[in-house]
Enzyme design. Sequence first.
Site, PDB file in Angstrom:
ATOM      1  N   CYS A 380       4.224   3.520  -8.678  1.00 41.66           N
ATOM      2  CA  CYS A 380       4.630   4.746  -7.997  1.00 41.66           C
ATOM      3  C   CYS A 380       5.874   5.349  -8.654  1.00 41.66           C
ATOM      4  CB  CYS A 380       4.798   4.470  -6.508  1.00 41.66           C
ATOM      5  SG  CYS A 380       4.449   5.922  -5.514  1.00 41.66           S
ATOM      6  N   HIS A 519      -0.293   1.918  -5.098  1.00 40.82           N
ATOM      7  CA  HIS A 519       0.339   0.629  -4.792  1.00 40.82           C
ATOM      8  C   HIS A 519      -0.678  -0.512  -4.842  1.00 40.82           C
ATOM      9  CE1 HIS A 519       4.310   2.142  -3.652  1.00 40.82           C
ATOM     10  NE2 HIS A 519       3.643   3.219  -3.256  1.00 40.82           N
ATOM     11  N   GLU A 521      -0.188  -3.561  -5.123  1.00 45.48           N
ATOM     12  CA  GLU A 521       0.286  -4.774  -4.436  1.00 45.48           C
ATOM     13  C   GLU A 521      -0.273  -4.878  -3.023  1.00 45.48           C
ATOM     14  OE1 GLU A 521       2.067  -2.108  -5.105  1.00 45.48           O
ATOM     15  OE2 GLU A 521       3.595  -1.673  -3.582  1.00 45.48           O
TER      16      GLU A 521
HETATM   17  N1  GLN Z   1       9.612   8.978  -4.343  1.00 50.20           N
HETATM   18  C1  GLN Z   1       8.390   9.098  -5.065  1.00 50.20           C
HETATM   19  C2  GLN Z   1       7.430  10.073  -4.415  1.00 50.20           C
HETATM   20  O1  GLN Z   1       7.573  10.392  -3.261  1.00 50.20           O
HETATM   21  C3  GLN Z   1       7.715   7.751  -5.227  1.00 50.20           C
HETATM   22  C4  GLN Z   1       7.305   7.151  -3.935  1.00 50.20           C
HETATM   23  C5  GLN Z   1       7.005   5.690  -4.039  1.00 50.20           C
HETATM   24  O2  GLN Z   1       7.412   5.050  -4.995  1.00 50.20           O
HETATM   25  N2  GLN Z   1       6.322   5.133  -3.071  1.00 50.20           N
HETATM   26  O3  GLN Z   1       6.500  10.528  -5.046  1.00 50.20           O
END
Ligand code: GLN
Length: 547
Positions: A380, A519, A521
């Site tokens: 992310c 994600h 994970e």
């Molecule tokens: N802050 C970033 C976004 O909102 C990444 C979010 C995250 O890593 N879950 O896109």
Amino acid sequence: MARFVFITGGVVSSLGKGLTSAALGALLQARGYSVRLRKLDPYLNVDPGTMSPFEHGEVFVTDDGAETDLDLGHYERFTGVAARKTDSISSGRVYQNVLDKERRGDYLGKTIQVIPHVTNEIKDFIRIDEDDVDFMLCEIGGTVGDIEALPFFEAIRQFSQDKPRGECIFMHLTLIPYLAASGELKTKPTQHSVKELRAIGIAPDVLVCRAEHPIPEGERDKIALFCNVRKEAVIPAYDLASIYEAPLAFHGVGLDQAVLDAFQIAPAPRPDLRVWRDVFDRIENPEGEVRVAVVGKYTQLDDAYKSIREALTHGGIANRVKVRAEWLDAEVFATSDAASKLDGYHAILVPGGFGERGTEGKMKAAQFARERKIPYLGICLGMQMAVIEAARNLCGINNAGSEEFDTEKGEKRFDHIVYHMKEWTEGNRTIKRTADDDKGGTMRLGAYDATLKAGSQVEEIYGTPTISERHRHRYEVDISYKQQLEQCGLTFSGLSPDGKLPEIVEIDDHPWFIGVQFHPELKSKPFDAHPLFEGFVKAAVAQSRLV
Ligand code: GLN
């Protein structure tokens, strides 16, 4: 028809109710039953989406896009059953539903009260999809005596009365503290906790007693006598070297048998615990060790990156190695030389996160991994940082940055390689949002498909051309930079099915450098490591042989 197990806690919080519930779920599955686990949280937040990871730990996201308590992560990791939106509820949500109904006039002018309106709302929630499984395990957050938890206790009490006899049982988790001065285990706090529970009409059928020292037979008798629980249903729970030992350990002390006895299920099917024995054997007898640096922001609280910790362990289990993950504060790199901190690690992971703080350090970590050819997994924000780093240092877009950081300061400081997406499609729906939407629930949340590029590293890792992964973010890498970045060596190897949203980037000329917008994970299991974590740890093992 489901049988219901209600799991409550007493004496102190953090006794491992979630883990105990998850392990019980796994044991019932091992006996051939289908299970679903639910979490009822007394706090007043509508969901944990807006809670700080420092305070509440990680937010776990389900396929259907709910931001839930991290205990749902335990449930999934132990049972493999994908959690749904309908498996997590908080007081905030319950009251919100009740008040929405009141505004709509659904209560036909009645006076709205905790009993029956709030308790009915909770009971309706517990009942959702009850016919789908053999056992529904409902964990009540907090401890007996918490003010916010009272409507939940009242609701489960009523629920057990509404059901025919024998369809609901109560399991209570307590602590048996050890007094070093007198060398004794003390049962009194447990007696008080059960007394408190009985005062609100709930008599536990099974007591799980956390203790740091073995509970002698005599003390077990005493707990059974004073708490009005059968002696075989007083289950000791000792500290374990690994949480994945829990199903075997609980089976060893008779937890699943006590639960089946409480339901009067006899003879019960025998459990098949081979999967858990294999998992435990791999944890107990690793053939090597790798060191992974996790460069993040929320490093003070263990639970802030719970699923990443666990997924790394799963990657280790799959490769038969121990993964020693070390958590480094990204902010440190902003002022110091990354090389001095990152030398000697076999792989680098930059996890998700929000806000600008620490991002320059995360980019340094990505740059270090790229240049030194150390395996890198960016998740992310970790992917976004890898892309911005490549844009700056490989493509010469010196001012590359994310709109997220501009929004915080209210001025345009960067070229938005990563931008705030205001409209996207979910199935055949178009979702729109504005810059000043509520903070809660305005992200791209839940499962989305991605199409993998033929011949890419990720296609080989996944072994399939299409994947579905869970998302939780507001910002996206701008697809219009694809060509330019690809000319500099970054491959966009995974895209949304419409080709508009970059989902995965990788570097061809590198042993293992992958950034993912989602994600992975969240979907990893000890008995079925996520392919990206399995591959990442495998690359770390290869790296460890080089140094
Ligand atoms: N802050 C970033 C976004 O909102 C990444 C979010 C995250 O890593 N879950 O896109």
